[in-house]
Design an enzyme around this catalytic site. Structure first.
Site, short mmCIF file in Angstrom:
data_model
loop_
_atom_site.label_atom_id
_atom_site.label_comp_id
_atom_site.label_asym_id
_atom_site.label_seq_id
_atom_site.Cartn_x
_atom_site.Cartn_y
_atom_site.Cartn_z
N CYS A 1 53.93 -29.19 10.27
CA CYS A 1 53.54 -28.47 11.50
C CYS A 1 52.54 -29.27 12.33
CB CYS A 1 52.98 -27.11 11.13
SG CYS A 1 51.57 -27.19 10.02
N HIS B 1 51.30 -17.83 10.86
CA HIS B 1 51.46 -18.71 12.03
C HIS B 1 52.91 -18.56 12.52
CE1 HIS B 1 50.67 -21.73 14.85
NE2 HIS B 1 50.50 -22.79 14.10
N ARG C 1 44.17 -17.19 18.89
CA ARG C 1 44.09 -17.98 17.64
C ARG C 1 42.76 -17.62 17.01
NH1 ARG C 1 45.38 -24.22 16.28
NH2 ARG C 1 47.42 -23.26 16.30
N ASP D 1 52.02 -28.95 4.67
CA ASP D 1 50.93 -28.66 5.62
C ASP D 1 49.63 -29.12 4.94
OD1 ASP D 1 49.36 -27.64 7.68
OD2 ASP D 1 49.61 -25.54 7.11
N ARG E 1 57.90 -26.20 19.65
CA ARG E 1 56.90 -25.14 19.88
C ARG E 1 57.05 -24.62 21.31
NH1 ARG E 1 52.27 -24.76 16.87
NH2 ARG E 1 51.99 -22.91 18.16
N GLN F 1 54.72 -21.06 14.96
CA GLN F 1 55.09 -22.30 14.28
C GLN F 1 56.44 -22.13 13.58
OE1 GLN F 1 53.38 -25.40 14.18
NE2 GLN F 1 55.39 -25.95 13.41
N1 CP Z 1 50.84 -26.82 14.66
C1 CP Z 1 49.84 -26.32 15.41
O1 CP Z 1 49.65 -25.11 15.53
O2 CP Z 1 49.08 -27.27 16.04
P1 CP Z 1 47.67 -27.02 16.76
O3 CP Z 1 46.72 -26.55 15.71
O4 CP Z 1 47.31 -28.34 17.34
O5 CP Z 1 47.88 -25.98 17.83
N1 NVA Z 2 47.38 -24.31 7.92
C1 NVA Z 2 46.89 -25.03 9.06
C2 NVA Z 2 47.87 -25.01 10.16
C3 NVA Z 2 47.49 -25.77 11.38
C4 NVA Z 2 48.50 -25.70 12.47
C5 NVA Z 2 45.57 -24.40 9.51
O1 NVA Z 2 45.46 -23.16 9.52
O2 NVA Z 2 44.64 -25.12 9.85
#
Ligand code: CP
Ligand code: NVA
Length: 299
Positions: free
Chosen positions: A257, A131, A104, A216, A285, A134
């Site tokens: 999400c 993502h 990540r 989101d 997930r 997701q």
């Molecule tokens: N939706 C999602 O990716 O959640 P986190 O950021 O908590 O992993």
């Molecule tokens: N768009 C958000 C998604 C989190 C799961 C971010 O990148 O923070």
């Protein structure tokens, strides 16, 4: 050649549908108490987080354990990629110990660069651009609810970010109509657009007769300093009961999400009313990622 899952575009339509079927099957099995620990026995997955996480971290960890494998969670400050040693060396060394690596991160090039040096599959656990894990859970949730994707209209309201980019790629692959409403200059990137994605600044237009309403956060991780300004710009892009009643189909589902900023992109009333679906989306997930892990790591 090593397979990666950096983008929804790393799978074709057939592979994507097969992953969803596998995820549904794994979900059914695990709920019945079937032992799945032979599937990835002895395999190790590394997890690198350069941003916070709840769902991604837990679902990969629990998913690997259910499949009989193990995980190693690495705090990015410990490895100091690119500072303590070059990304290429980190990628090559990690390939000696692990069977796959989830990252990540911020810039998507971190993923593509790591994948170019690694000899194990690399999985995108969220980048600023995409993502994809997701989206697999989102699709699984939609398919479970409606039975198929045929004739559905999905509306996404909010920032043109990583979440919607991956959703756009998936909708294009599957031929699903996706209508995206974003403020001017906050639209999704051009490279993700297709004949299946309609872009508008009008929330009413995007959500009219929609079967799925998705939103989101207005400020993604890394954009916190811009949050006050963004709140003003996005104020007309909130999912409220009024909006749902006025435009969406009466039987429409609401997806998020998570994490959600209640009172910003979605009202507390809406998120609470649609909690069962949103929690199922979060749970999915786990099942979707197990299917991804098996497709990349199982012999
Ligand atoms: N939706 C999602 O990716 O959640 P986190 O950021 O908590 O992993
Ligand atoms: N768009 C958000 C998604 C989190 C799961 C971010 O990148 O923070």
């Amino acid at each position: 050649m090593v397979k990666n899952f950096l983008s929804i575009d790393d799978v074709n339509k057939k592979e994507l549908l097969a992953l969803l079927d596998r995820a549904a099957e794994l979900k059914k099995e695990v709920k019945k108490g079937k032992d799945q620990t032979k599937l990835l026995r002895g395999k190790s997955l590394g997890l690198i987080f350069e941003k916070p996480s709840l769902r991604t971290r837990i679902s990969f960890d629990v998913g690997m354990k259910q499949l009989g494998g193990s995980v190693l969670v690495l705090n990015s400050s410990e490895i100091q990629i690119g500072e303590r040693e070059a990304r290429s060396d980190v990628a090559k060394v990690m390939s000696c110990y692990l069977d796959a690596l989830m990252i990540r991160t911020f810039g998507h090039e971190v993923l593509t660069e790591t994948a170019s040096f690694a000899t194990i599959p690399i999985i995108n656990g969220l980048s600023d651009l995409e993502h994809p894990c997701q989206t697999m859970a989102d699709l699984l949730t939609i398919k479970e609810h409606f039975g198929s994707f045929k004739g559905l209209k999905i509306a996404y309201v909010g920032d043109g970010n990583n979440t919607v980019h991956s959703l756009m790629l998936a909708c294009t692959k599957l031929g699903i109509q996706l209508s995206v409403a974003s403020p001017l200059e906050y639209e999704p990137s051009e490279e993700f657009r297709s004949e299946f994605t309609t872009l508008t600044h009008s929330v009413a237009e995007a959500t009219q007769d929609a079967d799925v309403i998705y939103t989101d956060v207005w400020s993604s991780m890394g954009q916190e300093r811009d949050a006050v300004r963004r709140k003003k710009i996005f104020s007309g892009y909130q999912i409220s009961m009024k909006l749902l009643d006025e435009y969406a189909k009466p039987e429409a589902i609401v997806l998020h999400c998570l994490p959600a900023h209640r009172g910003e992109e979605i009202t507390t009333e809406v998120i609470d009313k649609h909690e069962a679906t949103i929690l199922n989306q979060a749970e999915n997930r786990l099942h979707a990622q197990k299917a991804i892990l098996l497709s990349l790591m199982a012999q």
